[in-house]
Design a protein around this motif. Structure first.
Motif, mmCIF file in Angstrom:
data_model
loop_
_atom_site.group_PDB
_atom_site.id
_atom_site.type_symbol
_atom_site.label_atom_id
_atom_site.label_comp_id
_atom_site.label_asym_id
_atom_site.label_seq_id
_atom_site.Cartn_x
_atom_site.Cartn_y
_atom_site.Cartn_z
ATOM 1 N N CYS A 70 0.858 -1.179 0.000
ATOM 2 C CA CYS A 70 0.000 0.000 0.000
ATOM 3 C C CYS A 70 0.896 1.232 0.000
ATOM 4 C CB CYS A 70 -0.914 0.011 1.226
ATOM 5 S SG CYS A 70 -1.957 1.484 1.315
ATOM 6 N N THR A 71 0.761 2.069 -1.027
ATOM 7 C CA THR A 71 1.654 3.218 -1.168
ATOM 8 C C THR A 71 1.075 4.492 -0.574
ATOM 9 O OG1 THR A 71 0.797 3.852 -3.351
ATOM 10 C CG2 THR A 71 2.584 2.219 -3.282
ATOM 11 N N CYS A 72 -0.116 4.418 0.008
ATOM 12 C CA CYS A 72 -0.745 5.590 0.613
ATOM 13 C C CYS A 72 -0.540 5.556 2.125
ATOM 14 C CB CYS A 72 -2.237 5.623 0.282
ATOM 15 S SG CYS A 72 -3.126 6.979 1.082
ATOM 16 N N SER A 73 0.134 6.560 2.664
ATOM 17 C CA SER A 73 0.429 6.571 4.097
ATOM 18 C C SER A 73 -0.826 6.710 4.947
ATOM 19 C CB SER A 73 1.395 7.714 4.421
ATOM 20 O OG SER A 73 2.611 7.556 3.734
ATOM 21 N N THR A 74 -1.812 7.422 4.450
ATOM 22 C CA THR A 74 -3.024 7.644 5.235
ATOM 23 C C THR A 74 -3.762 6.348 5.524
ATOM 24 O OG1 THR A 74 -3.297 9.904 4.401
ATOM 25 C CG2 THR A 74 -5.261 8.819 5.269
ATOM 26 N N ILE A 75 -3.827 5.450 4.545
ATOM 27 C CA ILE A 75 -4.580 4.201 4.727
ATOM 28 C C ILE A 75 -3.674 2.999 4.969
ATOM 29 C CG2 ILE A 75 -6.448 5.098 3.281
ATOM 30 C CD1 ILE A 75 -5.507 3.067 1.104
ATOM 31 N N GLY A 76 -2.379 3.235 5.106
ATOM 32 C CA GLY A 76 -1.425 2.131 5.227
ATOM 33 C C GLY A 76 -1.667 1.219 6.408
ATOM 34 N N ALA A 77 -1.999 1.796 7.549
ATOM 35 C CA ALA A 77 -2.205 0.972 8.750
ATOM 36 C C ALA A 77 -3.415 0.058 8.583
ATOM 37 C CB ALA A 77 -2.373 1.860 9.976
ATOM 38 N N VAL A 78 -4.470 0.578 7.976
ATOM 39 C CA VAL A 78 -5.671 -0.228 7.745
ATOM 40 C C VAL A 78 -5.359 -1.373 6.783
ATOM 41 C CG1 VAL A 78 -8.034 -0.220 6.883
ATOM 42 C CG2 VAL A 78 -7.178 1.731 8.187
ATOM 43 N N ALA A 79 -4.640 -1.055 5.707
ATOM 44 C CA ALA A 79 -4.274 -2.100 4.750
ATOM 45 C C ALA A 79 -3.424 -3.172 5.416
ATOM 46 C CB ALA A 79 -3.518 -1.484 3.575
ATOM 47 N N GLU A 80 -2.445 -2.754 6.174
ATOM 48 C CA GLU A 80 -1.520 -3.672 6.836
ATOM 49 C C GLU A 80 -2.261 -4.622 7.781
ATOM 50 O OE1 GLU A 80 2.825 -2.692 8.617
ATOM 51 O OE2 GLU A 80 1.169 -1.941 9.818
ATOM 52 N N ALA A 81 -3.314 -4.136 8.417
ATOM 53 C CA ALA A 81 -4.060 -4.931 9.392
ATOM 54 C C ALA A 81 -4.820 -6.093 8.753
ATOM 55 C CB ALA A 81 -5.033 -4.037 10.156
ATOM 56 N N ASN A 82 -4.940 -6.096 7.425
ATOM 57 C CA ASN A 82 -5.654 -7.169 6.728
ATOM 58 C C ASN A 82 -4.775 -8.368 6.403
ATOM 59 O OD1 ASN A 82 -8.630 -6.378 5.631
ATOM 60 N ND2 ASN A 82 -7.376 -4.539 5.852
ATOM 61 N N ALA A 83 -3.477 -8.275 6.694
ATOM 62 C CA ALA A 83 -2.544 -9.321 6.275
ATOM 63 C C ALA A 83 -2.916 -10.692 6.828
ATOM 64 C CB ALA A 83 -1.121 -8.947 6.672
ATOM 65 N N ALA A 84 -3.175 -10.783 8.123
ATOM 66 C CA ALA A 84 -3.469 -12.083 8.732
ATOM 67 C C ALA A 84 -4.726 -12.695 8.133
ATOM 68 C CB ALA A 84 -3.618 -11.926 10.244
ATOM 69 N N ARG A 85 -5.737 -11.864 7.903
ATOM 70 C CA ARG A 85 -6.991 -12.360 7.329
ATOM 71 C C ARG A 85 -6.800 -12.877 5.911
ATOM 72 N NH1 ARG A 85 -10.809 -10.288 4.059
ATOM 73 N NH2 ARG A 85 -9.767 -8.270 3.909
ATOM 74 N N LEU A 86 -5.970 -12.196 5.139
ATOM 75 C CA LEU A 86 -5.767 -12.559 3.739
ATOM 76 C C LEU A 86 -4.763 -13.694 3.563
ATOM 77 C CD1 LEU A 86 -5.672 -8.978 2.225
ATOM 78 C CD2 LEU A 86 -7.461 -10.686 1.862
ATOM 79 N N GLY A 87 -3.861 -13.844 4.523
ATOM 80 C CA GLY A 87 -2.869 -14.905 4.436
ATOM 81 C C GLY A 87 -1.702 -14.598 3.525
ATOM 82 N N VAL A 88 -1.537 -13.329 3.139
ATOM 83 C CA VAL A 88 -0.374 -12.898 2.349
ATOM 84 C C VAL A 88 0.180 -11.631 2.988
ATOM 85 C CG1 VAL A 88 -1.366 -13.851 0.216
ATOM 86 C CG2 VAL A 88 -1.659 -11.414 0.743
ATOM 87 N N PRO A 89 1.463 -11.316 2.760
ATOM 88 C CA PRO A 89 2.008 -10.074 3.310
ATOM 89 C C PRO A 89 1.298 -8.851 2.715
ATOM 90 C CG PRO A 89 3.769 -11.537 2.567
ATOM 91 C CD PRO A 89 2.490 -12.109 2.046
ATOM 92 N N VAL A 90 0.867 -7.954 3.585
ATOM 93 C CA VAL A 90 0.333 -6.655 3.165
ATOM 94 C C VAL A 90 1.180 -5.604 3.859
ATOM 95 C CG1 VAL A 90 -1.648 -5.109 3.057
ATOM 96 C CG2 VAL A 90 -2.001 -7.587 2.920
ATOM 97 N N LEU A 91 1.970 -4.904 3.087
ATOM 98 C CA LEU A 91 2.944 -3.978 3.644
ATOM 99 C C LEU A 91 2.526 -2.539 3.389
ATOM 100 C CD1 LEU A 91 4.507 -6.551 2.163
ATOM 101 C CD2 LEU A 91 6.483 -5.456 3.191
#
Length: 218
Positions: A70-91
Protein backbone atom coordinates in the motif's frame (compact mmCIF):
# COMPACT_ATOMS: atom_id res chain seq x y z
CA UNK A 1 2.93 -11.32 -8.10
CA UNK A 2 3.23 -8.06 -6.17
CA UNK A 3 0.17 -5.81 -6.25
CA UNK A 4 0.62 -2.14 -5.45
CA UNK A 5 -2.40 -0.32 -4.05
CA UNK A 6 -2.33 3.40 -4.88
CA UNK A 7 -4.72 6.25 -4.18
CA UNK A 8 -3.33 8.33 -7.05
CA UNK A 9 -2.22 7.34 -10.57
CA UNK A 10 0.90 9.49 -10.26
CA UNK A 11 2.54 6.71 -8.26
CA UNK A 12 2.40 4.15 -11.06
CA UNK A 13 5.34 5.46 -13.14
CA UNK A 14 7.36 6.15 -9.98
CA UNK A 15 7.19 2.54 -8.85
CA UNK A 16 7.60 1.18 -12.36
CA UNK A 17 10.85 3.14 -12.68
CA UNK A 18 12.03 1.90 -9.28
CA UNK A 19 11.23 -1.68 -10.28
CA UNK A 20 13.12 -1.36 -13.55
CA UNK A 21 16.13 0.17 -11.82
CA UNK A 22 16.37 -1.91 -8.65
CA UNK A 23 14.24 -5.03 -9.14
CA UNK A 24 14.27 -6.01 -12.82
CA UNK A 25 11.95 -8.89 -13.56
CA UNK A 26 9.72 -8.30 -10.52
CA UNK A 27 6.12 -9.00 -11.57
CA UNK A 28 3.95 -6.08 -10.46
CA UNK A 29 0.33 -5.08 -10.88
CA UNK A 30 -1.08 -1.66 -10.02
CA UNK A 31 -4.48 -0.99 -8.50
CA UNK A 32 -5.50 2.68 -8.27
CA UNK A 33 -8.49 3.71 -6.16
CA UNK A 34 -8.58 7.44 -5.44
CA UNK A 35 -11.85 7.12 -3.53
CA UNK A 36 -10.13 5.32 -0.66
CA UNK A 37 -8.12 8.40 0.31
CA UNK A 38 -11.13 10.67 -0.21
CA UNK A 39 -13.18 8.55 2.21
CA UNK A 40 -10.40 8.39 4.78
CA UNK A 41 -9.88 12.17 4.67
CA UNK A 42 -13.54 13.17 4.79
CA UNK A 43 -14.96 10.47 7.04
CA UNK A 44 -12.24 10.09 9.63
CA UNK A 45 -10.94 6.86 11.21
CA UNK A 46 -12.70 3.77 9.97
CA UNK A 47 -14.57 5.46 7.12
CA UNK A 48 -12.64 3.61 4.42
CA UNK A 49 -11.91 0.34 6.26
CA UNK A 50 -14.50 -1.85 4.53
CA UNK A 51 -13.68 -0.42 1.11
CA UNK A 52 -9.96 -1.05 1.65
CA UNK A 53 -10.68 -4.63 2.71
CA UNK A 54 -12.77 -5.17 -0.42
CA UNK A 55 -10.01 -3.88 -2.70
CA UNK A 56 -7.47 -6.12 -0.98
CA UNK A 57 -9.80 -9.12 -1.24
CA UNK A 58 -10.02 -8.58 -4.99
CA UNK A 59 -6.27 -8.09 -5.33
CA UNK A 60 -5.57 -11.43 -3.68
CA UNK A 61 -8.61 -13.47 -4.70
CA UNK A 62 -9.08 -12.30 -8.28
CA UNK A 63 -5.73 -10.69 -9.01
CA UNK A 64 -3.57 -13.46 -7.59
CA UNK A 65 -1.38 -11.21 -5.47
CA UNK A 66 1.12 -13.03 -3.27
CA UNK A 67 1.98 -9.75 -1.55
CA UNK A 68 0.48 -6.25 -1.51
CA UNK A 69 2.23 -2.93 -1.01
CA UNK A 70 0.00 0.00 0.00
CA UNK A 71 1.65 3.22 -1.17
CA UNK A 72 -0.74 5.59 0.61
CA UNK A 73 0.43 6.57 4.10
CA UNK A 74 -3.02 7.64 5.24
CA UNK A 75 -4.58 4.20 4.73
CA UNK A 76 -1.43 2.13 5.23
CA UNK A 77 -2.20 0.97 8.75
CA UNK A 78 -5.67 -0.23 7.74
CA UNK A 79 -4.27 -2.10 4.75
CA UNK A 80 -1.52 -3.67 6.84
CA UNK A 81 -4.06 -4.93 9.39
CA UNK A 82 -5.65 -7.17 6.73
CA UNK A 83 -2.54 -9.32 6.28
CA UNK A 84 -3.47 -12.08 8.73
CA UNK A 85 -6.99 -12.36 7.33
CA UNK A 86 -5.77 -12.56 3.74
CA UNK A 87 -2.87 -14.90 4.44
CA UNK A 88 -0.37 -12.90 2.35
CA UNK A 89 2.01 -10.07 3.31
CA UNK A 90 0.33 -6.66 3.17
CA UNK A 91 2.94 -3.98 3.64
CA UNK A 92 2.70 -0.23 4.10
CA UNK A 93 5.23 1.69 2.05
CA UNK A 94 6.33 3.94 4.91
CA UNK A 95 7.29 1.36 7.54
CA UNK A 96 10.88 0.80 6.28
CA UNK A 97 11.32 4.58 6.13
CA UNK A 98 10.06 4.87 9.71
CA UNK A 99 12.54 2.22 10.84
CA UNK A 100 15.37 4.11 9.12
CA UNK A 101 14.31 7.35 10.79
CA UNK A 102 14.32 5.73 14.21
CA UNK A 103 17.84 4.42 13.53
CA UNK A 104 19.16 7.97 13.01
CA UNK A 105 21.43 9.50 15.65
CA UNK A 106 23.01 6.19 16.72
CA UNK A 107 24.34 6.02 20.23
CA UNK A 108 21.51 8.10 21.69
CA UNK A 109 18.30 6.96 23.35
CA UNK A 110 16.30 9.82 21.85
CA UNK A 111 15.93 10.61 18.13
CA UNK A 112 14.41 13.89 16.94
CA UNK A 113 12.28 13.42 13.83
CA UNK A 114 10.48 16.01 11.70
CA UNK A 115 7.53 14.64 9.72
CA UNK A 116 6.57 16.70 6.68
CA UNK A 117 3.22 16.11 4.97
CA UNK A 118 0.96 17.90 2.52
CA UNK A 119 -2.25 16.25 3.79
CA UNK A 120 -3.25 16.60 7.44
CA UNK A 121 -4.70 13.08 7.57
CA UNK A 122 -1.24 11.64 6.96
CA UNK A 123 0.32 12.91 10.17
CA UNK A 124 -1.49 10.52 12.53
CA UNK A 125 -0.66 7.26 10.71
CA UNK A 126 2.92 8.32 10.00
CA UNK A 127 3.64 9.36 13.57
CA UNK A 128 2.08 6.13 14.82
CA UNK A 129 4.26 3.89 12.66
CA UNK A 130 7.35 5.83 13.76
CA UNK A 131 6.40 5.29 17.40
CA UNK A 132 5.86 1.59 16.74
CA UNK A 133 9.32 1.29 15.23
CA UNK A 134 10.84 3.32 18.07
CA UNK A 135 9.24 1.06 20.67
CA UNK A 136 10.55 -2.01 18.83
CA UNK A 137 14.04 -0.52 18.80
CA UNK A 138 13.93 0.56 22.44
CA UNK A 139 14.30 4.22 21.53
CA UNK A 140 12.30 7.37 22.17
CA UNK A 141 11.13 9.33 19.14
CA UNK A 142 10.48 13.03 19.62
CA UNK A 143 8.33 13.90 16.62
CA UNK A 144 7.60 17.32 15.17
CA UNK A 145 4.90 17.59 12.51
CA UNK A 146 5.50 20.16 9.77
CA UNK A 147 2.74 20.79 7.21
CA UNK A 148 3.75 21.92 3.74
CA UNK A 149 1.02 24.53 3.60
CA UNK A 150 -0.66 24.91 0.22
CA UNK A 151 1.25 22.10 -1.48
CA UNK A 152 -1.69 19.70 -1.81
CA UNK A 153 -3.55 22.13 -4.07
CA UNK A 154 -0.63 21.94 -6.51
CA UNK A 155 -0.81 18.14 -6.37
CA UNK A 156 -4.54 18.15 -7.07
CA UNK A 157 -3.97 20.51 -10.00
CA UNK A 158 -1.30 18.22 -11.47
CA UNK A 159 1.41 20.85 -10.93
CA UNK A 160 4.22 18.54 -9.89
CA UNK A 161 6.99 21.13 -10.11
CA UNK A 162 5.44 23.63 -7.73
CA UNK A 163 4.29 20.80 -5.46
CA UNK A 164 7.81 19.45 -5.05
CA UNK A 165 9.38 22.91 -4.78
CA UNK A 166 7.04 23.91 -1.97
CA UNK A 167 7.75 20.68 -0.11
CA UNK A 168 11.49 21.26 -0.51
CA UNK A 169 11.21 24.83 0.75
CA UNK A 170 9.29 23.57 3.77
CA UNK A 171 12.03 21.06 4.54
CA UNK A 172 14.64 23.80 4.31
CA UNK A 173 12.98 25.70 7.17
CA UNK A 174 13.44 22.83 9.61
CA UNK A 175 16.24 22.92 12.18
CA UNK A 176 17.12 21.06 15.35
CA UNK A 177 16.25 17.52 14.25
CA UNK A 178 18.22 14.38 13.49
CA UNK A 179 16.21 13.31 10.45
CA UNK A 180 13.39 14.55 8.23
CA UNK A 181 10.68 12.19 7.00
CA UNK A 182 8.66 12.92 3.84
CA UNK A 183 5.42 11.28 4.88
CA UNK A 184 3.83 10.72 1.46
CA UNK A 185 5.23 8.76 -1.45
CA UNK A 186 4.32 11.64 -3.77
CA UNK A 187 6.86 13.83 -1.97
CA UNK A 188 9.89 11.63 -2.62
CA UNK A 189 11.49 13.69 -5.40
CA UNK A 190 11.44 16.78 -3.20
CA UNK A 191 14.38 15.37 -1.26
CA UNK A 192 16.73 16.11 -4.17
CA UNK A 193 15.47 19.70 -4.29
CA UNK A 194 16.25 20.60 -0.70
CA UNK A 195 19.23 22.71 0.21
CA UNK A 196 19.66 20.46 3.28
CA UNK A 197 19.51 23.49 5.54
CA UNK A 198 18.48 21.11 8.28
CA UNK A 199 21.87 19.37 8.19
CA UNK A 200 19.84 16.19 8.60
CA UNK A 201 19.08 13.38 6.15
CA UNK A 202 15.77 13.60 4.30
CA UNK A 203 14.04 10.23 3.95
CA UNK A 204 11.30 9.16 1.55
CA UNK A 205 9.31 5.95 1.30
CA UNK A 206 9.12 4.54 -2.27
CA UNK A 207 12.56 2.91 -2.63
CA UNK A 208 12.78 1.22 0.81
CA UNK A 209 9.09 0.31 0.66
CA UNK A 210 9.41 -1.44 -2.69
CA UNK A 211 12.59 -3.13 -1.52
CA UNK A 212 10.73 -4.65 1.44
CA UNK A 213 7.83 -5.72 -0.77
CA UNK A 214 10.12 -7.35 -3.32
CA UNK A 215 11.73 -9.31 -0.51
CA UNK A 216 8.29 -10.40 0.71
CA UNK A 217 7.43 -11.74 -2.75
CA UNK A 218 10.65 -13.71 -2.92
Amino acid sequence: MLTLLHTSPVHVPVFDALRDREHPGLAMRHVVDEELLARARSGGPGAADSAIAAVLDAAVGEGGATAVLCTCSTIGAVAEANAARLGVPVLRVDRPMAAAAVAAAPGRDVVRIAVVATVESTFGPTCEVIREEADAAGRTAVIRTVPAEGAWKYFEDGDRENYLDLVARTVDTITGVDVVVLAQASMADAAARTRTGTAAPVLSSPAPGLRAAAAAVR
